[in-house]
Motif scaffolding. Structure first.
Motif, mmCIF file in Angstrom:
data_model
loop_
_atom_site.group_PDB
_atom_site.id
_atom_site.type_symbol
_atom_site.label_atom_id
_atom_site.label_comp_id
_atom_site.label_asym_id
_atom_site.label_seq_id
_atom_site.Cartn_x
_atom_site.Cartn_y
_atom_site.Cartn_z
ATOM 1 N N GLY A 9 24.731 31.022 -23.784
ATOM 2 C CA GLY A 9 23.728 30.457 -24.359
ATOM 3 C C GLY A 9 23.450 31.081 -22.053
ATOM 4 N N SER A 10 24.051 32.056 -21.644
ATOM 5 C CA SER A 10 23.062 32.313 -20.707
ATOM 6 C C SER A 10 22.003 32.929 -21.075
ATOM 7 N N VAL A 11 20.897 33.392 -20.033
ATOM 8 C CA VAL A 11 20.122 33.517 -20.340
ATOM 9 C C VAL A 11 20.083 35.344 -20.789
ATOM 10 N N GLY A 12 18.742 34.746 -21.493
ATOM 11 C CA GLY A 12 19.065 36.630 -23.155
ATOM 12 C C GLY A 12 20.486 36.594 -23.748
ATOM 13 N N GLN A 35 16.885 27.720 -17.142
ATOM 14 C CA GLN A 35 15.646 28.325 -17.386
ATOM 15 C C GLN A 35 14.589 27.688 -18.608
ATOM 16 N N PRO A 36 13.129 27.033 -18.557
ATOM 17 C CA PRO A 36 13.047 26.080 -19.647
ATOM 18 C C PRO A 36 12.870 27.192 -20.567
ATOM 19 N N GLY A 37 13.209 26.639 -21.871
ATOM 20 C CA GLY A 37 13.551 27.190 -23.228
ATOM 21 C C GLY A 37 14.932 27.650 -23.611
ATOM 22 N N GLN A 38 15.687 28.170 -22.503
ATOM 23 C CA GLN A 38 17.337 28.276 -22.151
ATOM 24 C C GLN A 38 17.805 27.946 -23.621
ATOM 25 N N ARG A 39 18.889 28.948 -24.318
ATOM 26 C CA ARG A 39 19.529 28.671 -25.626
ATOM 27 C C ARG A 39 20.818 27.897 -25.223
#
Length: 348
Positions: free
Chosen positions: A110-113, A52-56
């Motif tokens: 780095g998973s979403v959230g 996703q855009p902006g994901q770590r």
């Protein structure tokens, strides 16, 4: 704080993100001293793995514990620690069996959230099951810090591959792939007592490291030519143990055809592209085993750590480029263009 985010293929940014906080009693916050870029990160960089855009991003780091939740007893503020590339609770059935990558409550950095390792700090879920304490004085030794950082992924993954392949005293081991994991598999095979280690790779800087790590032979050919070369080196029989550290159809096919009858392949290359290359008929007729997968490196860290600390092994040469946190986008570009083998990220 500053951290690396991915917005689109080839669009890596270092930008301001919220400081991590202890959210649960089992959490810890780690201030990162060293991180790095993994070859598997390049699949996201190239757009071949969705983000996703902006994901770590980033899953390899070590640092100093800054804060802990009320239930954390294994580490305390001020401890130098290393984190495996998957967090795990340490108590579920899979963790107790050593398969921490299948933890019922585990997850990937780095998973979403969740925070990624390529930043100034990381919130660590299940700190007691995940983090491993390191000697405090290692923080003042840059070479040792680099060597210890490999415990987060590539050294443990190379070890997993060598174990799956059956590397042992007296065995001939062949390693397909000259990336950081393949090179660490050479080191692991030597550590496990392999008599002969054949490294398959065509980049001189990398095969020089392979020799330094214990490779006795180097095969630069690919495909059928590589199979012929390995067979020639092994009296036509092939290797007892083969590591597949690339993940392509060609690399798996090569691994299968250089394996000796009755041998085994340890595969840790993340499958991409076709995902095949395995001929079950050939495996059946020649009694070749296939073992591997996502490496449970948290299980291996206590075994490998003493050998790094006493100098028995030194995996630090896999890092051939160093950048500060703001230089991480340049590090991705260098690895993607194969200018760098593996990029070390410093944040101190």
């Amino acid at each position: 704080m500053r951290a690396t985010t991915i917005h689109a293929p080839y669009d890596m940014r270092v930008e301001d993100v919220p400081e991590p906080l202890v959210q649960l009693p089992t959490d810890a916050v780690v201030r990162v001293l060293r991180a790095c870029i993994c070859g598997s990160d390049l699949w996201a960089y190239r757009g071949e793995a969705a983000r996703q855009p902006g994901q770590r991003i980033g899953h390899e780091f070590l640092g100093v514990v800054e804060e802990t939740g009320s239930d954390v007893t294994g580490v305390r503020p001020g401890d130098l620690v290393v984190a495996p590339f998957v967090w795990s609770d340490g108590v579920c059935d899979y963790c107790r069996e050593g398969l921490t990558t299948s933890c019922e409550h585990g997850g990937f950095w780095g998973s979403v959230g969740y925070d990624g390792g390529q930043g100034e700090a990381v919130r660590v879920p299940f700190a007691d099951g995940t983090l491993v304490r390191l000697p405090e004085d290692a923080a003042s030794d840059p070479r040792l810090l680099s060597a210890l950082l490999t415990l987060s992924d590539v050294l443990g993954t190379g070890h997993h591959a060598a174990l799956g392949a059956g590397a042992r005293p007296g065995a001939t081991v062949a390693v397909v792939g000259d990336g950081a994991v393949g090179l660490c598999a050479v080191l692991a095979a030597r550590r496990l007592g392999a008599e002969r280690i054949i490294a398959l790779g065509r980049h001189a800087a990398r095969t020089d490291i392979a020799r330094r790590f214990g490779a006795t032979d180097v095969v630069a050919e690919r495909g059928d030519a590589a199979v012929e070369a390995v067979r020639e080196l092994t009296r036509g029989q092939g290797a007892h143990a083969v590591v597949e550290a690339v993940g392509t159809e060609q690399s798996m096919r090569t691994a299968l055809h250089i394996a000796r009858d009755g041998g085994a392949i340890g595969f840790v290359g993340v499958p991409h592209g076709s995902g095949t290359g395995v001929d079950l008929g050939v495996m059946f007729n020649r009694n070749v085993a296939l073992r591997g997968g996502v490496a449970p490196v948290r299980t291996y860290i206590p075994e490998l750590l003493p050998d790094i600390l006493d100098g028995t092994i030194d995996p630090s040469p896999v890092f051939d480029m160093t950048v500060g946190l703001e230089g991480v986008p340049d590090g991705y570009k260098a690895m993607d263009e194969r200018v760098a083998l593996k990029v070390l990220v410093t944040t101190d």
